[in-house]
Design an enzyme around this catalytic site. Sequence first.
Site, mmCIF file in Angstrom:
data_model
loop_
_atom_site.group_PDB
_atom_site.id
_atom_site.type_symbol
_atom_site.label_atom_id
_atom_site.label_comp_id
_atom_site.label_asym_id
_atom_site.label_seq_id
_atom_site.Cartn_x
_atom_site.Cartn_y
_atom_site.Cartn_z
ATOM 1 N N ARG A 41 -109.625 -6.658 11.437
ATOM 2 C CA ARG A 41 -108.847 -6.008 10.161
ATOM 3 C C ARG A 41 -107.268 -6.647 10.514
ATOM 4 O O ARG A 41 -106.835 -6.412 11.405
ATOM 5 C CB ARG A 41 -109.077 -4.782 10.178
ATOM 6 C CG ARG A 41 -110.528 -4.222 9.564
ATOM 7 C CD ARG A 41 -110.501 -4.703 8.110
ATOM 8 N NE ARG A 41 -111.951 -4.282 7.494
ATOM 9 C CZ ARG A 41 -112.915 -5.185 7.552
ATOM 10 N NH1 ARG A 41 -112.927 -6.284 8.084
ATOM 11 N NH2 ARG A 41 -114.340 -4.587 7.061
ATOM 12 N N GLU A 81 -104.434 -7.610 1.460
ATOM 13 C CA GLU A 81 -105.385 -8.481 0.950
ATOM 14 C C GLU A 81 -105.413 -8.441 -0.513
ATOM 15 O O GLU A 81 -105.807 -7.360 -0.891
ATOM 16 C CB GLU A 81 -106.775 -8.470 1.773
ATOM 17 C CG GLU A 81 -106.608 -8.891 3.211
ATOM 18 C CD GLU A 81 -107.879 -8.874 4.013
ATOM 19 O OE1 GLU A 81 -108.833 -8.568 3.348
ATOM 20 O OE2 GLU A 81 -107.953 -9.052 5.499
ATOM 21 N N HIS A 117 -110.254 -14.253 4.455
ATOM 22 C CA HIS A 117 -111.373 -12.880 4.937
ATOM 23 C C HIS A 117 -112.526 -13.362 4.612
ATOM 24 O O HIS A 117 -113.158 -12.810 3.695
ATOM 25 C CB HIS A 117 -111.003 -11.717 4.179
ATOM 26 C CG HIS A 117 -111.635 -10.421 4.878
ATOM 27 N ND1 HIS A 117 -111.249 -9.130 5.002
ATOM 28 C CD2 HIS A 117 -112.941 -10.414 5.578
ATOM 29 C CE1 HIS A 117 -112.188 -8.395 5.545
ATOM 30 N NE2 HIS A 117 -113.284 -9.133 5.980
#
Length: 319
Positions: free
Chosen positions: A237, A266, A285
Amino acid sequence: MKQKVVVYKKVPEDVLMFLSEKFEVIYFKNLEDRKDSNFIQELHTAHGLLGSSLKIDKELLDHAPNLKIVSNISVGYDNLDIEELNKRGIQATNTPGVLVDTTADTIFGLLLATARRMPELDFYVKSGKWNGTKNEDLFGVDVHHKVLGIIGMGSIGKAIAKRAHFGFDMDILYHNRSRNEQVEKEFNAAYCELDELLKTSDFVCLMTPHTPETDKMIGEREFHLMKDTAIFINGSRGKNVDEAALIYALQNQQILAAGLDVYEIEPINKDNPLLKLPNVVALPHIGSATKETREKMARLAAKNLAEGLAGKVPLNLIK
Ligand SMILES: NC(=O)C1=CN([C@@H]2O[C@H](COP(=O)(O)OP(=O)(O)OC[C@H]3O[C@@H](n4cnc5c(N)ncnc54)[C@H](O)[C@@H]3O)[C@@H](O)[C@H]2O)C=CC1
Ligand SMILES: O=C(O)C(=O)CO
């Protein structure tokens, strides 16, 4: 009367059918904003919620007085306020296991791509620059027989260690909440304290969940400890890293390069300095995102939700 389920992420047809047989399903294929008034309206009468990434906290839960279960289509659940859910007696589930190999493939691929500068070289060829001898300024660094330090030797950490040990003859160091004799035996991995791992590794790969304890666990001090030839890989993360310190370390040759799948915010802003650095390989991601694996995750999440709403203990209940 059927219980009501709100699905706020795109899921395969068979998952929708599975849910529709049991529940009244309200489907938001691509919810962009958790404040969407139609979504909020549906929450008031929802018993189950299925999706991923959405921040589920007190503010949102206040709109969902009938909610019994939140089923996350991901293994990480840092988007959920577990304490608040517990307080309200709402179950929460995630999707461990089914995405392990796919994510490890991506993260190991990212490591290779960063070390061997593949995106840069792809651009070099496609932009017609390859018209003579390839000079040293295009060379990368070896991966095989190097030292890989894994922080967070959980399911995905182990799968990365397996690839590194058996495929690339790497020496594995790891730092984890607890020692794991199985990985020590299977992959000849050595446990060490974080600082020792940072000082010794050629590749540092971060694979912990995001928790208050891991928040910004890699920052200025940690980048200082790394070798100036080290490559940092973050598949966990973004919030586990102090991004400003990472940018500084990359700009000032404190480390050689970084491969990133995750970011503090994000989607990452296109003006973020990380995206201007040639020694950064950036993915959106995408660790678990193959068609097959995302489908497995959605199916598992639907099963968890159905078990919870049937009054059973779901397989992947977050404790
Ligand atoms: N990039 C992507 O697309 C994906 C990212 N993830 C991220 O990867 C994380 C790990 O996933 P799994 O391996 O399945 O989880 P896991 O729960 O199997 O492993 C996590 C490991 O981190 C360790 N850990 C936790 N806190 C720590 C700390 N403070 N210091 C050292 N070690 C610590 C735990 O002991 C555990 O071994 C997820 O929580 C998620 O945030 C997961 C899947 C896909
Ligand atoms: O599962 C997770 O935690 C992800 O990051 C996406 O698959």
